[in-house]
Scaffold this active site. Structure first.
Site, mmCIF file in Angstrom:
data_model
loop_
_atom_site.group_PDB
_atom_site.id
_atom_site.type_symbol
_atom_site.label_atom_id
_atom_site.label_comp_id
_atom_site.label_asym_id
_atom_site.label_seq_id
_atom_site.Cartn_x
_atom_site.Cartn_y
_atom_site.Cartn_z
ATOM 1 N N LYS A 1 0.822 -1.208 0.000
ATOM 2 C CA LYS A 1 0.000 0.000 0.000
ATOM 3 C C LYS A 1 0.861 1.265 0.000
ATOM 4 O O LYS A 1 0.432 2.309 -0.487
ATOM 5 C CB LYS A 1 -0.916 0.025 1.226
ATOM 6 C CG LYS A 1 -1.763 -1.219 1.465
ATOM 7 C CD LYS A 1 -2.901 -1.351 0.504
ATOM 8 C CE LYS A 1 -4.048 -2.255 0.906
ATOM 9 N NZ LYS A 1 -3.792 -3.680 1.103
HETATM 10 C C1 LIG Z 1 -4.461 -4.787 0.678
HETATM 11 C C2 LIG Z 1 -3.733 -6.063 0.649
HETATM 12 C C3 LIG Z 1 -4.069 -7.095 -0.249
HETATM 13 C C4 LIG Z 1 -5.241 -6.987 -1.180
HETATM 14 O O1 LIG Z 1 -5.082 -5.986 -2.145
HETATM 15 P P1 LIG Z 1 -6.344 -5.456 -2.973
HETATM 16 O O2 LIG Z 1 -5.841 -4.335 -3.780
HETATM 17 O O3 LIG Z 1 -7.356 -5.035 -1.947
HETATM 18 O O4 LIG Z 1 -6.843 -6.613 -3.769
HETATM 19 C C5 LIG Z 1 -3.276 -8.225 -0.269
HETATM 20 N N1 LIG Z 1 -2.236 -8.362 0.573
HETATM 21 C C6 LIG Z 1 -1.892 -7.414 1.453
HETATM 22 C C7 LIG Z 1 -0.747 -7.639 2.357
HETATM 23 C C8 LIG Z 1 -2.614 -6.224 1.516
HETATM 24 O O5 LIG Z 1 -2.266 -5.280 2.395
#
Ligand SMILES: *Cc1c(COP(=O)(O)O)cnc(C)c1O
Length: 465
Positions: free
Chosen positions: A112
């Protein structure tokens, strides 16, 4: 570039407006009105470029004249300069066919950061010339919250209110949010699960009275700029593995369908991606939707991969819109009413042409974690292990490189990693003395009136309202 709503009944916006907005006024999500194209020659010319330079070239067409090239480059340098690896998102090789793309070298240890570090700078840049104060509201299953708070803490003209499901995020995730002292950061633990939190955020945007009093914005992947920033690493990785001459496949641990949708956009822009593997845990709405056309929400089951414990996958609407736009308003109305709807023929065919999906149970996840650890010494977090299990099970030809996106640092989920592998990953020094700092958050019921009252009494109203 203009941005239009997936529900077709909200005004079109330019990039700056789409970046500062959250949900569209008609409840839809903003998408570019056309996919920009990179030619084979332009993709080939990305070979050997730095992450920042790749980012500038890939994002340029989406941003239009909202930022000059030099400005965009400077913001990317600032955002990615905070990453602990020179390559920003390095590739690690597991065996002759399988690779992982390490997206967790940012300040809060999950992918993120790649988008949110940049989004925080976009907000600051765009707000500087506006007489407004932004109220950012988000829901998190753990990683978005910590990354958004790190990106926005202490920035002028922004308050951030982050809702997380009480007791359902890891201790590291929670402390990364609740130990931040900046006065513009507000943590709300709600008595409910992530879907409840996400539904509350959507309801706040839809509440005309509340939404009219504040300049609301979103940092969830409903924000277009976040997805845009994630397209970059698909190009960066694929070019390193031989694109555009050699096609590549990606496996993506998926929750809200944001990360994997960015891969779909990369393919639409011309990157030769043979397959996008959508990996889910037992919360498998996306696997059921892609394999059988059945998009119906069940109950959320808590797992060792909490960022994927989701039954309502917001960004899936962007895919449905791209494949059969006319069907979307009725489908979303049906889903709001029944928590279930079906994909249309064109949606099933279009999705089937590039997506494969898999539902990975806890044993398969642990097995993949051990396979990587024993075979190549790579310690994976539970989310990444789910992606890898799906990648290894996808049956792709041996000459296609398969890249699993490593979405979190293993130390963020060290209890689960230790259970599966016997290895307890240590926290990298960049997270600081998390366990010595005081925590700060408020616990509220998952009810719209209490949350609205809480936020309204702390946020800065709009000038006009
Ligand atoms: C947010 C997240 C996901 C999922 O990602 P999306 O974009 O919501 O599909 C997978 N793994 C981790 C560690 C995340 O933080």
């Amino acid at each position: 570039m203009r941005y239009v709503s997936t529900r077709g009944a909200a005004p079109a916006l330019d990039f700056e407006q789409a970046c500062l907005a959250g949900l569209a006024a008609d409840g839809g999500l903003y998408v570019p009105e056309a996919w920009p194209q990179l030619s084979r020659a332009e993709i080939a010319a990305l070979a050997g470029l730095s992450y920042v330079e790749t980012a500038v070239r890939v994002m340029r067409p989406f941003i239009g004249d909202a930022l000059a090239d030099d400005e965009l480059r400077a913001l990317c340098e600032q955002a990615y300069g905070r990453f602990a690896h020179q390559a920003v998102t390095p590739l690690a090789q597991l065996d002759a066919q399988h690779w992982v793309l390490e997206l967790f070298h940012g300040p809060t240890l999950a992918f993120k950061d790649v988008a949110l570090q940049l989004l925080g700078l976009f907000f600051e840049r765009f707000l500087a010339s506006r007489d407004t104060h932004l109220t950012v509201i988000g829901a998190t299953s753990g990683d978005t919250g910590s990354a958004a708070i790190d990106a926005l803490a202490g920035r002028a003209k922004v308050d951030i209110f982050m809702l997380h499901p009480h007791g359902r995020v890891s201790d590291v995730q929670r402390r990364q949010m609740t130990t931040v002292k900046a006065p513009n950061v507000h943590n709300i633990a709600i008595e409910g699960n992530f879907d409840d939190a996400q539904a509350l955020v959507k309801a706040m945007f839809a509440d005309r009275d509340f939404a009219g009093r504040f300049d609301l914005s979103a940092v969830n992947s409903i924000n277009w700029a976040r997805l845009m920033a994630q397209i970059v690493y698909y190009f960066y990785a694929a070019v390193r593995l031989g694109a555009p001459e050699r096609p590549v496949a990606f496996s993506v641990p998926t929750g809200n369908f944001g990360d994997v949708f960015a891969g779909y956009v990369a393919a639409k822009m011309g990157l030769p991606i043979t397959r996008l593997i959508v990996a889910t845990n037992v919360n498998d709405i996306l696997h059921r939707a892609l394999s059988a056309g059945d998009y119906s929400a069940g109950e959320v089951t808590p797992t060792a991969a909490p960022s994927m414990d989701i039954q309502v996958s917001s960004n899936f609407e962007r895919l449905l819109f791209d494949l059969d736009p006319a069907a979307v308003p009725d489908q979303m109305a049906a889903f709001a009413r029944d928590r279930a709807m079906r994909l249309t023929g064109p949606q099933m065919q279009g999705a089937g042409a590039i997506f494969t999906s898999a539902r990975i149970d806890p044993d398969e996840m642990a097995l993949a974690m051990r396979w990587a650890c024993e075979g190549s010494g790579e310690v994976l977090d539970p989310h990444t292990a789910i992606g890898l299990a799906a990648a290894r099970g996808a049956g792709l030809p041996a000459d296609v490189p398969v890249v699993t996106l490593a979405t979190a640092h293993p130390a963020k989920f060290r209890d689960a990693v230790e259970r599966a592998t016997g290895v307890r990953p240590s926290l990298p020094p960049r997270v600081g003395a998390l366990f010595e700092r005081e925590e700060r958050f408020d616990l509220l019921p998952a009810e719209l009136p209490s949350i609205i009252e809480y936020i309204a009494s702390r946020a800065t109203p709009t000038r006009s309202g």
